[in-house]
Design a protein around this motif. Structure first.
Motif, PDB file in Angstrom:
ATOM      1  N   ASP A 208     -53.010 111.620  19.802  1.00  0.00           N
ATOM      2  CA  ASP A 208     -54.388 111.199  20.042  1.00  0.00           C
ATOM      3  C   ASP A 208     -54.595 110.847  21.514  1.00  0.00           C
ATOM      4  OD1 ASP A 208     -57.034 110.376  19.565  1.00  0.00           O
ATOM      5  OD2 ASP A 208     -56.375 108.298  19.293  1.00  0.00           O
ATOM      6  N   SER A 209     -55.667 111.361  22.092  1.00  0.00           N
ATOM      7  CA  SER A 209     -55.980 111.096  23.504  1.00  0.00           C
ATOM      8  C   SER A 209     -57.296 110.340  23.646  1.00  0.00           C
ATOM      9  CB  SER A 209     -56.055 112.416  24.286  1.00  0.00           C
ATOM     10  OG  SER A 209     -57.035 113.281  23.737  1.00  0.00           O
ATOM     11  N   ASP A 210     -57.615 109.529  22.663  1.00  0.00           N
ATOM     12  CA  ASP A 210     -58.823 108.684  22.688  1.00  0.00           C
ATOM     13  C   ASP A 210     -60.097 109.487  22.909  1.00  0.00           C
ATOM     14  OD1 ASP A 210     -57.257 106.470  22.265  1.00  0.00           O
ATOM     15  OD2 ASP A 210     -57.145 105.910  24.384  1.00  0.00           O
ATOM     16  N   GLY A 211     -60.133 110.697  22.375  1.00  0.00           N
ATOM     17  CA  GLY A 211     -61.333 111.514  22.462  1.00  0.00           C
ATOM     18  C   GLY A 211     -61.546 112.223  23.779  1.00  0.00           C
ATOM     19  N   MET A 212     -60.581 112.162  24.692  1.00  0.00           N
ATOM     20  CA  MET A 212     -60.698 112.824  25.993  1.00  0.00           C
ATOM     21  C   MET A 212     -59.797 114.056  26.032  1.00  0.00           C
ATOM     22  SD  MET A 212     -62.940 111.144  27.612  1.00  0.00           S
ATOM     23  CE  MET A 212     -62.744 112.039  29.151  1.00  0.00           C
TER      24      MET A 212
ATOM     25  N   TYR B  96     -56.802 116.175  26.701  1.00  0.00           N
ATOM     26  CA  TYR B  96     -55.458 115.614  26.848  1.00  0.00           C
ATOM     27  C   TYR B  96     -54.933 115.750  28.269  1.00  0.00           C
ATOM     28  CZ  TYR B  96     -50.752 114.145  25.753  1.00  0.00           C
ATOM     29  OH  TYR B  96     -49.565 113.450  25.733  1.00  0.00           O
TER      30      TYR B  96
ATOM     31  N   ARG C 107     -64.808 103.574  31.083  1.00  0.00           N
ATOM     32  CA  ARG C 107     -64.612 102.795  29.872  1.00  0.00           C
ATOM     33  C   ARG C 107     -64.406 101.331  30.248  1.00  0.00           C
ATOM     34  NH1 ARG C 107     -60.745 106.438  25.901  1.00  0.00           N
ATOM     35  NH2 ARG C 107     -62.154 108.230  25.753  1.00  0.00           N
TER      36      ARG C 107
END
Length: 274
Positions: free
Chosen positions: A74-78, A80, A238
């Protein structure tokens, strides 16, 4: 005629911090050694300073294929590649300074045994010379942000704090390891293995949120956790993860103070065992 004055230089006793006045007197030597470190790194190199971009970029591509593509980390929605490079960029500086500063005293043993100068100049010059690679690698960050149409937010204003934390951690651990390596040559061989392990103890290829919550209170004590997640937050617009930054910042200060004190403590034996 007045007799020549002789200044006797005595080794430091006890645990003492940095003598800033003495370091300032030897600022020209620090500049020369920093410049020498930069030139030596790229001497007779066809690609020159381009290696500062090629190495982290290709490493990031491999991480993207293996962890982002195959392992589906998982790349927090960004994207990779952007997610991983923003962490690998400061991490490469940290790992590179550890290796170079740890070997700085041994590699310059001939200087230590022949002439006096503040020994702290050696690990300090190693850390300063790596800043050029850090700055050059920023070009890739700009390119990735433009390509993915991502704009940094107000968090970018806190970047100097993160860089300060990065420098204190690098310098503190670097000075400790350089002093230790003079007495125990095993440090040089163990460091390569240690740096590889530390890569996976920091959120370079994964997000801090992937760490189970019961372990996060211990995990965030790693100063590089706050630095890496802070870099991501600063450039990806963020909220700054202060709950991950401030514990590491305190530890970074402790590492810096202890590394400096230990280096000064051991300074008097460098010429004897180098």
């Amino acid at each position: 005629m007045e007799a020549n004055k002789v200044k006797i230089i005595e080794p430091t006793s006890g645990w003492q911090l940095v003598d800033l006045k003495e370091l300032w007197r030897y600022k020209d030597l620090l500049y020369f050694l920093t410049l020498r470190g930069i030139k030596a790194r790229y001497a007779q190199s066809i690609m020159g300073v381009s290696w500062a971009i090629i190495q982290p970029l290709f490493t990031t591509i491999v991480f993207t294929i293996v962890f982002g593509g195959l392992a589906k980390v998982d790349s927090d929605g960004m994207p990779y590649i952007l997610f991983s490079y923003l962490a690998l960029w400061p991490w490469n500086y940290f790992s590179g300074t550890l290796t170079e500063s740890a070997n700085s005293l041994i590699q310059n043993a001939n200087m230590i045994t022949k002439v006096y100068f503040p020994r702290m100049v050696l690990p300090l010059s190693s850390i300063l010379s790596k800043l050029l690679d850090f700055i050059i690698a920023f070009v890739v960050v700009i390119g990735l942000l433009i390509y993915f149409k991502v704009s940094p937010g107000w968090g970018i204003l806190f970047l100097p704090i993160l860089i300060l934390q990065l420098l204190m951690t690098s310098l503190g651990i670097g000075m400790f390891l350089s002093a230790l390596a003079v007495k125990y040559r095993d440090v040089k061989h163990a460091l390569t293995f240690l740096v590889q392990l530390l890569l996976y103890a920091a959120p370079v290829v994964y997000s801090t949120t992937a760490v189970p919550e019961p372990y996060q209170k211990f995990y965030i004590l790693n100063p590089m956790v706050g630095v890496l997640e802070g870099f991501r937050a600063a450039f990806l617009d963020r909220p700054m993860p202060w709950e991950w930054i401030w514990p590491g910042f305190i530890l970074a200060i402790i590492f810096f103070l202890f590394g400096t004190l230990y280096f000064r403590r051991m300074e008097k034996i460098f010429a004897d065992v180098a």
